[in-house]
Scaffold this motif. Sequence first.
Motif, PDB file in Angstrom:
ATOM      1  N   VAL A  38       1.127 -16.095 -13.949  1.00 21.65           N
ATOM      2  CA  VAL A  38       2.558 -15.970 -13.715  1.00 21.65           C
ATOM      3  C   VAL A  38       2.980 -14.506 -13.816  1.00 21.65           C
ATOM      4  N   SER A  39       2.416 -13.764 -14.756  1.00 22.42           N
ATOM      5  CA  SER A  39       2.775 -12.357 -14.890  1.00 22.42           C
ATOM      6  C   SER A  39       2.265 -11.546 -13.705  1.00 22.42           C
ATOM      7  N   VAL A  40       1.088 -11.884 -13.188  1.00 22.15           N
ATOM      8  CA  VAL A  40       0.570 -11.193 -12.004  1.00 22.15           C
ATOM      9  C   VAL A  40       1.435 -11.506 -10.787  1.00 22.15           C
ATOM     10  N   LEU A  41       1.884 -12.729 -10.689  1.00 25.71           N
ATOM     11  CA  LEU A  41       2.752 -13.112  -9.578  1.00 25.71           C
ATOM     12  C   LEU A  41       4.092 -12.376  -9.649  1.00 25.71           C
ATOM     13  N   GLY A  42       4.659 -12.272 -10.842  1.00 25.24           N
ATOM     14  CA  GLY A  42       5.904 -11.526 -11.006  1.00 25.24           C
ATOM     15  C   GLY A  42       5.733 -10.056 -10.673  1.00 25.24           C
ATOM     16  N   CYS A  43       4.602  -9.483 -11.061  1.00 22.48           N
ATOM     17  CA  CYS A  43       4.320  -8.078 -10.736  1.00 22.48           C
ATOM     18  C   CYS A  43       4.185  -7.895  -9.237  1.00 22.48           C
ATOM     19  N   ALA A  44       3.520  -8.810  -8.564  1.00 19.68           N
ATOM     20  CA  ALA A  44       3.339  -8.704  -7.109  1.00 19.68           C
ATOM     21  C   ALA A  44       4.667  -8.822  -6.370  1.00 19.68           C
ATOM     22  N   ILE A  45       5.531  -9.704  -6.841  1.00 19.59           N
ATOM     23  CA  ILE A  45       6.842  -9.846  -6.203  1.00 19.59           C
ATOM     24  C   ILE A  45       7.674  -8.580  -6.413  1.00 19.59           C
ATOM     25  N   ALA A  46       7.560  -7.972  -7.592  1.00 25.02           N
ATOM     26  CA  ALA A  46       8.306  -6.737  -7.853  1.00 25.02           C
ATOM     27  C   ALA A  46       7.775  -5.582  -7.020  1.00 25.02           C
ATOM     28  N   MET A  47       6.492  -5.589  -6.709  1.00 28.66           N
ATOM     29  CA  MET A  47       5.903  -4.492  -5.933  1.00 28.66           C
ATOM     30  C   MET A  47       6.307  -4.540  -4.464  1.00 28.66           C
ATOM     31  N   VAL A  48       6.906  -5.621  -4.021  1.00 32.79           N
ATOM     32  CA  VAL A  48       7.400  -5.684  -2.639  1.00 32.79           C
ATOM     33  C   VAL A  48       8.481  -4.629  -2.429  1.00 32.79           C
ATOM     34  N   ALA A  49       9.219  -4.315  -3.487  1.00 38.07           N
ATOM     35  CA  ALA A  49      10.283  -3.315  -3.384  1.00 38.07           C
ATOM     36  C   ALA A  49       9.730  -1.922  -3.103  1.00 38.07           C
ATOM     37  N   VAL A  50       8.491  -1.647  -3.479  1.00 39.69           N
ATOM     38  CA  VAL A  50       7.887  -0.347  -3.166  1.00 39.69           C
ATOM     39  C   VAL A  50       7.729  -0.209  -1.655  1.00 39.69           C
ATOM     40  N   GLY A  51       7.391  -1.296  -0.985  1.00 37.46           N
ATOM     41  CA  GLY A  51       7.340  -1.273   0.477  1.00 37.46           C
ATOM     42  C   GLY A  51       8.710  -0.995   1.073  1.00 37.46           C
ATOM     43  N   GLY A  52       9.761  -1.515   0.463  1.00 38.31           N
ATOM     44  CA  GLY A  52      11.115  -1.218   0.926  1.00 38.31           C
ATOM     45  C   GLY A  52      11.464   0.245   0.748  1.00 38.31           C
ATOM     46  N   CYS A  53      10.992   0.855  -0.342  1.00 38.33           N
ATOM     47  CA  CYS A  53      11.224   2.288  -0.543  1.00 38.33           C
ATOM     48  C   CYS A  53      10.490   3.105   0.510  1.00 38.33           C
ATOM     49  N   ALA A  54       9.270   2.715   0.842  1.00 38.36           N
ATOM     50  CA  ALA A  54       8.513   3.425   1.884  1.00 38.36           C
ATOM     51  C   ALA A  54       9.201   3.293   3.232  1.00 38.36           C
ATOM     52  N   GLN A  55       9.722   2.129   3.518  1.00 38.07           N
ATOM     53  CA  GLN A  55      10.452   1.929   4.777  1.00 38.07           C
ATOM     54  C   GLN A  55      11.718   2.784   4.800  1.00 38.07           C
ATOM     55  N   GLY A  56      12.395   2.902   3.668  1.00 32.92           N
ATOM     56  CA  GLY A  56      13.583   3.743   3.582  1.00 32.92           C
ATOM     57  C   GLY A  56      13.271   5.209   3.816  1.00 32.92           C
ATOM     58  N   ILE A  57      12.149   5.685   3.287  1.00 29.40           N
ATOM     59  CA  ILE A  57      11.753   7.078   3.514  1.00 29.40           C
ATOM     60  C   ILE A  57      11.438   7.299   4.991  1.00 29.40           C
ATOM     61  N   GLY A  58      10.781   6.336   5.610  1.00 30.48           N
ATOM     62  CA  GLY A  58      10.499   6.442   7.041  1.00 30.48           C
ATOM     63  C   GLY A  58      11.767   6.504   7.871  1.00 30.48           C
ATOM     64  N   GLN A  59      12.731   5.674   7.556  1.00 29.67           N
ATOM     65  CA  GLN A  59      13.998   5.704   8.290  1.00 29.67           C
ATOM     66  C   GLN A  59      14.768   6.996   8.031  1.00 29.67           C
ATOM     67  N   LEU A  60      14.633   7.533   6.824  1.00 30.20           N
ATOM     68  CA  LEU A  60      15.309   8.774   6.485  1.00 30.20           C
ATOM     69  C   LEU A  60      14.795   9.931   7.334  1.00 30.20           C
ATOM     70  N   PHE A  61      13.474  10.038   7.471  1.00 30.19           N
ATOM     71  CA  PHE A  61      12.916  11.120   8.285  1.00 30.19           C
ATOM     72  C   PHE A  61      13.119  10.867   9.782  1.00 30.19           C
TER      73      PHE A  61
END
Length: 134
Positions: A65-88
């Motif tokens: 359950v803790s690994v699953l929660g960590c994996a779901i939280a790490m999806v937001a890192v992909g959103g940050c990468a997408q935001g940086i791409g849109q910014l540039f």
Amino acid sequence: KAARLLPRCAMRSEVALGQSCRKLTSVVVCQRKSLESARAETGAGTPLGNAMGLGAPLCKRNAGVSVLGCAIAMVAVGGCAQGIGQLFAALVVGMARNPSMKEDLFTYTLIGMGFLEFLAIVVILIAGLLLYSE
């Protein structure tokens, strides 16, 4: 108003096991008796003897359950990468439309990238907290 809803014997300081209070107090009395019998069986002097309540030891660690929660939280890192791409991408479009604003646009882009990187670091910290929490 709430005092009118309770039976009269529930408002007294002593516990009276009258007919109207029997339903209210029987659950508490049964829980106390089962707690006392559990303490007597396991030994109340030991720290792990209290098998009931908030301080009860964990019977089974749910590591998945803790690994699953960590994996779901790490999806937001992909959103940050997408935001940086849109910014540039917006920087390139802005520089193509108005080349004289190149320095100002690049400054704003770096400020926005700093905010996104900060968000990514916070997400990684929270994901690590979720991973190592029980």
